[in-house]
Design a protein around this motif. Structure first.
Motif, mmCIF file in Angstrom:
data_model
loop_
_atom_site.group_PDB
_atom_site.id
_atom_site.type_symbol
_atom_site.label_atom_id
_atom_site.label_comp_id
_atom_site.label_asym_id
_atom_site.label_seq_id
_atom_site.Cartn_x
_atom_site.Cartn_y
_atom_site.Cartn_z
ATOM 1 N N CYS A 1 31.241 -46.973 56.123
ATOM 2 C CA CYS A 1 30.410 -46.185 56.891
ATOM 3 C C CYS A 1 28.918 -46.073 56.002
ATOM 4 O O CYS A 1 28.969 -45.492 54.766
ATOM 5 C CB CYS A 1 30.964 -44.875 57.058
ATOM 6 S SG CYS A 1 30.002 -43.811 58.224
ATOM 7 N N HIS B 1 27.134 -43.509 56.475
ATOM 8 C CA HIS B 1 26.796 -42.086 56.302
ATOM 9 C C HIS B 1 27.065 -41.582 54.961
ATOM 10 O O HIS B 1 26.107 -41.549 54.159
ATOM 11 C CB HIS B 1 27.487 -40.996 57.504
ATOM 12 C CG HIS B 1 27.096 -39.782 57.038
ATOM 13 N ND1 HIS B 1 28.037 -38.702 57.132
ATOM 14 C CD2 HIS B 1 26.097 -38.995 56.867
ATOM 15 C CE1 HIS B 1 27.668 -37.725 57.030
ATOM 16 N NE2 HIS B 1 26.324 -37.636 56.919
ATOM 17 N N LEU B 2 28.421 -41.662 54.552
ATOM 18 C CA LEU B 2 28.861 -41.044 53.013
ATOM 19 C C LEU B 2 29.763 -42.178 52.526
ATOM 20 O O LEU B 2 30.187 -41.908 51.507
ATOM 21 C CB LEU B 2 29.275 -39.839 53.230
ATOM 22 C CG LEU B 2 28.554 -38.649 53.623
ATOM 23 C CD1 LEU B 2 29.055 -37.293 53.582
ATOM 24 C CD2 LEU B 2 27.150 -38.638 52.634
ATOM 25 N N CYS C 1 32.739 -43.403 53.853
ATOM 26 C CA CYS C 1 34.183 -43.697 54.341
ATOM 27 C C CYS C 1 34.503 -45.100 54.868
ATOM 28 O O CYS C 1 33.485 -45.786 55.423
ATOM 29 C CB CYS C 1 34.630 -42.536 55.368
ATOM 30 S SG CYS C 1 34.278 -40.804 54.563
ATOM 31 N N CYS D 1 34.108 -44.091 62.308
ATOM 32 C CA CYS D 1 34.342 -43.465 61.210
ATOM 33 C C CYS D 1 35.343 -42.015 61.246
ATOM 34 O O CYS D 1 35.089 -41.298 62.084
ATOM 35 C CB CYS D 1 32.994 -43.120 60.680
ATOM 36 S SG CYS D 1 33.392 -42.424 58.794
ATOM 37 N N CYS E 1 35.569 -39.364 59.294
ATOM 38 C CA CYS E 1 34.991 -38.445 58.203
ATOM 39 C C CYS E 1 34.164 -37.546 59.201
ATOM 40 O O CYS E 1 34.507 -36.364 59.202
ATOM 41 C CB CYS E 1 34.477 -39.291 57.198
ATOM 42 S SG CYS E 1 35.433 -39.890 55.734
ATOM 43 N N HIS E 2 33.264 -37.986 59.764
ATOM 44 C CA HIS E 2 32.387 -37.238 60.601
ATOM 45 C C HIS E 2 32.238 -37.626 61.970
ATOM 46 O O HIS E 2 31.150 -37.245 62.559
ATOM 47 C CB HIS E 2 31.124 -36.886 59.849
ATOM 48 C CG HIS E 2 31.388 -36.476 58.190
ATOM 49 N ND1 HIS E 2 30.950 -37.726 57.333
ATOM 50 C CD2 HIS E 2 31.563 -35.448 57.537
ATOM 51 C CE1 HIS E 2 31.343 -37.241 56.194
ATOM 52 N NE2 HIS E 2 31.700 -35.804 56.335
ATOM 53 N N GLY F 1 31.154 -40.849 63.135
ATOM 54 C CA GLY F 1 30.029 -41.855 63.154
ATOM 55 C C GLY F 1 30.815 -42.868 64.177
ATOM 56 O O GLY F 1 32.012 -43.103 63.807
ATOM 57 N N PRO G 1 26.228 -39.068 62.607
ATOM 58 C CA PRO G 1 25.366 -38.783 61.549
ATOM 59 C C PRO G 1 24.867 -40.125 61.002
ATOM 60 O O PRO G 1 23.534 -39.933 60.213
ATOM 61 C CB PRO G 1 25.920 -37.864 60.748
ATOM 62 C CG PRO G 1 27.303 -38.170 60.736
ATOM 63 C CD PRO G 1 27.654 -38.456 62.223
HETATM 64 S S1 FES Z 1 31.046 -40.918 56.362
HETATM 65 FE FE1 FES Z 1 31.097 -41.929 58.224
HETATM 66 S S2 FES Z 1 30.277 -40.253 59.558
HETATM 67 FE FE2 FES Z 1 30.343 -39.331 57.694
#
Ligand code: FES
Length: 220
Positions: free
Chosen positions: A128, A130-131, A133, A146, A148-149, A151, A163
């Motif tokens: 991902c 974003h961060l 994952c 995703c 994690c958050h 996405g 995000p």
């Molecule tokens: S790591 Fe995928 S949305 Fe935050």
């Protein structure tokens, strides 16, 4: 020339009638102190800016040799669904160098972007943007999700919710000796225009492409 004028030109502070001057002094104490303070400030600033600049721009000049990983025979893949494949992204570092990639055959109905025209297979990174994952391909919804958050990306890896600041990264592909191979990673913007690989969290649309330098030494 008058005495007053020649005193103003003298290199000695005493001759220039500067209050508190010593005999033979050529630089006023105020100038000396401010020069010392500025030099000390410049050295202190260099102490933390130079390592930061080296960290940011060093990888730009560090060339990484191209590595191609086998993904499987062509008949393993079709146009409508992604197949998850674990490949070696960075050789020589064991399990840490492995990563998940989603691969499918090029589909002229959806891969209409001119950049994809000559790409035999589409390989999308599971990381991902974003961060970092791992995203999961949900075939029924035709989305990458995703955990994690939240996405969410569409079938082309373009962000549709959450995000993440850009589409999922991709890999070059080729077929050699009847084997699909996955090559170097690249990043894309919302129009699927290709850029050298970027890290998660770095946008590529607007001024983002200028703000974040490429880090080709980081592949995973
Ligand atoms: S790591 Fe995928 S949305 Fe935050």
């Amino acid at each position: 020339m008058s005495d007053k004028h020649s005193n103003q030109q003298s290199r000695y502070t005493g001759d220039r009638l500067i209050p508190g001057s010593f005999a033979g002094e050529t630089v006023t104490r105020r100038k000396f102190m401010s020069g010392t303070a500025q030099t000390a400030g410049a050295i202190a600033a260099a102490g933390f800016t130079l390592p930061a600049l080296g960290f940011a721009f060093g990888p730009v000049f560090h060339e990484v040799p191209h590595h191609w990983s086998p993904a499987g025979p062509p008949e393993m893949f079709n146009e409508d669904n992604y197949v998850p494949i674990v490949i070696t992204l960075t050789p020589g570092v064991g399990e840490v160098g492995k990563g998940l990639v989603y691969v499918r055959k090029h589909n002229p109905k959806i891969d209409t972007d001119p950049f994809d025209k000559n790409t035999p297979y589409i390989a999308i990174s599971a990381r991902c943007v974003h961060l970092g994952c791992d995203v999961r391909w949900v075939s029924a919804a035709q989305r990458f999700v995703c955990p994690c958050h939240g996405g969410t990306y569409n079938v082309l890896g373009i962000r549709v919710a959450g995000p993440p600041p850009r589409p999922l990264d991709r890999f070059f592909t080729r077929v050699t000796n009847n084997l699909v191979e996955i090559g170097p990673r690249f990043s894309v913007n919302d129009e699927l225009r290709r850029f050298s690989p970027r890290d998660p969290g770095e946008p590529l649309d607007g001024i983002g492409q200028y703000l974040y330098p490429s880090r080709p030494s980081i592949r995973i």
